[in-house]
Design a protein around this motif. Structure first.
Motif, mmCIF file in Angstrom:
data_model
loop_
_atom_site.group_PDB
_atom_site.id
_atom_site.type_symbol
_atom_site.label_atom_id
_atom_site.label_comp_id
_atom_site.label_asym_id
_atom_site.label_seq_id
_atom_site.Cartn_x
_atom_site.Cartn_y
_atom_site.Cartn_z
ATOM 1 N N ASP A 128 -15.305 -63.679 12.517
ATOM 2 C CA ASP A 128 -16.631 -63.085 12.280
ATOM 3 C C ASP A 128 -17.647 -64.148 11.860
ATOM 4 O O ASP A 128 -18.777 -64.160 12.350
ATOM 5 C CB ASP A 128 -16.557 -62.002 11.199
ATOM 6 C CG ASP A 128 -15.872 -60.732 11.673
ATOM 7 O OD1 ASP A 128 -15.703 -60.550 12.901
ATOM 8 O OD2 ASP A 128 -15.485 -59.926 10.804
ATOM 9 N N VAL A 129 -17.252 -65.024 10.958
ATOM 10 C CA VAL A 129 -18.166 -66.068 10.478
ATOM 11 C C VAL A 129 -18.485 -67.054 11.599
ATOM 12 O O VAL A 129 -19.645 -67.429 11.797
ATOM 13 C CB VAL A 129 -17.592 -66.800 9.246
ATOM 14 C CG1 VAL A 129 -18.477 -67.975 8.840
ATOM 15 C CG2 VAL A 129 -17.430 -65.832 8.078
ATOM 16 N N VAL A 130 -17.470 -67.456 12.346
ATOM 17 C CA VAL A 130 -17.691 -68.391 13.457
ATOM 18 C C VAL A 130 -18.611 -67.759 14.503
ATOM 19 O O VAL A 130 -19.548 -68.409 15.001
ATOM 20 C CB VAL A 130 -16.353 -68.845 14.072
ATOM 21 C CG1 VAL A 130 -16.570 -69.594 15.377
ATOM 22 C CG2 VAL A 130 -15.586 -69.713 13.078
ATOM 23 N N GLU A 131 -18.375 -66.518 14.817
ATOM 24 C CA GLU A 131 -19.232 -65.823 15.787
ATOM 25 C C GLU A 131 -20.680 -65.791 15.292
ATOM 26 O O GLU A 131 -21.609 -66.088 16.047
ATOM 27 C CB GLU A 131 -18.717 -64.393 16.017
ATOM 28 C CG GLU A 131 -19.594 -63.542 16.910
ATOM 29 C CD GLU A 131 -19.651 -64.011 18.363
ATOM 30 O OE1 GLU A 131 -20.726 -63.881 18.980
ATOM 31 O OE2 GLU A 131 -18.641 -64.518 18.864
ATOM 32 N N ARG A 132 -20.857 -65.453 14.033
ATOM 33 C CA ARG A 132 -22.213 -65.303 13.488
ATOM 34 C C ARG A 132 -22.974 -66.620 13.402
ATOM 35 O O ARG A 132 -24.171 -66.663 13.724
ATOM 36 C CB ARG A 132 -22.123 -64.659 12.103
ATOM 37 C CG ARG A 132 -23.453 -64.408 11.477
ATOM 38 C CD ARG A 132 -23.322 -63.639 10.179
ATOM 39 N NE ARG A 132 -24.626 -63.393 9.607
ATOM 40 C CZ ARG A 132 -24.812 -62.905 8.419
ATOM 41 N NH1 ARG A 132 -23.776 -62.577 7.660
ATOM 42 N NH2 ARG A 132 -26.017 -62.704 7.956
ATOM 43 N N TYR A 133 -22.314 -67.683 12.969
ATOM 44 C CA TYR A 133 -23.037 -68.926 12.685
ATOM 45 C C TYR A 133 -22.827 -70.042 13.711
ATOM 46 O O TYR A 133 -23.577 -71.018 13.707
ATOM 47 C CB TYR A 133 -22.649 -69.446 11.299
ATOM 48 C CG TYR A 133 -23.072 -68.498 10.208
ATOM 49 C CD1 TYR A 133 -24.410 -68.341 9.875
ATOM 50 C CD2 TYR A 133 -22.134 -67.730 9.523
ATOM 51 C CE1 TYR A 133 -24.804 -67.453 8.888
ATOM 52 C CE2 TYR A 133 -22.518 -66.844 8.529
ATOM 53 C CZ TYR A 133 -23.850 -66.713 8.219
ATOM 54 O OH TYR A 133 -24.244 -65.830 7.233
ATOM 55 N N PHE A 134 -21.834 -69.922 14.578
ATOM 56 C CA PHE A 134 -21.573 -70.971 15.557
ATOM 57 C C PHE A 134 -21.862 -70.507 16.976
ATOM 58 O O PHE A 134 -22.390 -71.255 17.784
ATOM 59 C CB PHE A 134 -20.110 -71.434 15.429
ATOM 60 C CG PHE A 134 -19.732 -72.581 16.319
ATOM 61 C CD1 PHE A 134 -20.281 -73.847 16.140
ATOM 62 C CD2 PHE A 134 -18.807 -72.407 17.326
ATOM 63 C CE1 PHE A 134 -19.924 -74.912 16.959
ATOM 64 C CE2 PHE A 134 -18.432 -73.471 18.151
ATOM 65 C CZ PHE A 134 -18.995 -74.721 17.966
ATOM 66 N N VAL A 135 -21.522 -69.260 17.283
ATOM 67 C CA VAL A 135 -21.677 -68.756 18.643
ATOM 68 C C VAL A 135 -23.020 -68.058 18.835
ATOM 69 O O VAL A 135 -23.779 -68.394 19.756
ATOM 70 C CB VAL A 135 -20.509 -67.795 19.008
ATOM 71 C CG1 VAL A 135 -20.690 -67.240 20.415
ATOM 72 C CG2 VAL A 135 -19.174 -68.515 18.874
#
Length: 163
Positions: A128-135
């Motif tokens: 969830d965090v990677v999706e929100r801030y990286f993707v």
């Protein structure tokens, strides 16, 4: 003419160079994302991002324990640092140590049932965090180019590894 002001100007140009700025952006972005991941994992799963990284290595090949030495190398931690980390994880019931069947001097680290359950929750939080801030901040084409570029950098570094 005094050489000190000239060196100061040269130093200022070097500090403000595009390469310094661009690499700084990469490091700042990675650091901020890592901090967001760590904060979310601690709040929602009770583990640190480093513990999550341990679980990735332990859960990648089910049934195969990993030595503390290998964990230290993979995570770029000292032997003492990984020992303290595994001690905390073992005290929390997340991992267990077992003697290595191949080498009596080695101890393998394995996830417990509770540890695997925590890891599965943590993997969802991490995603969830990677999706929100990286993707999400990038359009699909930019994201694809970025990850391909990062892969290319990684491969180039592995090919020229000085060790």
């Amino acid at each position: 003419m005094n050489a000190a002001p000239r060196r100061d100007d040269q130093a200022a140009r070097a500090a403000g160079s595009g390469l310094v700025r661009d690499f700084g952006l990469l490091i700042k972005a990675a650091t901020l994302i890592e901090q967001r991941i760590d904060t979310a994992l601690r709040a929602e799963c009770g583990i640190s991002h480093t513990m999550f990284e341990v679980f990735i290595r332990l859960c990648r090949r089910p049934g195969e324990g990993v030595t503390q030495r290998r964990l230290a190398d993979d995570l770029t931690l000292t032997s003492g640092g990984v020992t303290r980390l595994i001690d905390r994880m073992e005290e929390a019931g997340l991992v267990r140590r077992a003697p290595s069947p191949e080498d009596r001097r080695s101890v393998l680290v394995e996830p417990t049932r509770q540890g695997r359950a925590v890891f599965l929750r943590a993997a969802a939080v991490h995603a969830d965090v990677v999706e929100r801030y990286f993707v999400a901040p990038l359009d699909r084409e930019d994201y694809t180019r970025l990850t391909a570029s990062l892969q290319g950098i990684h491969e180039a570094l592995r090919e020229t590894d000085p060790s």
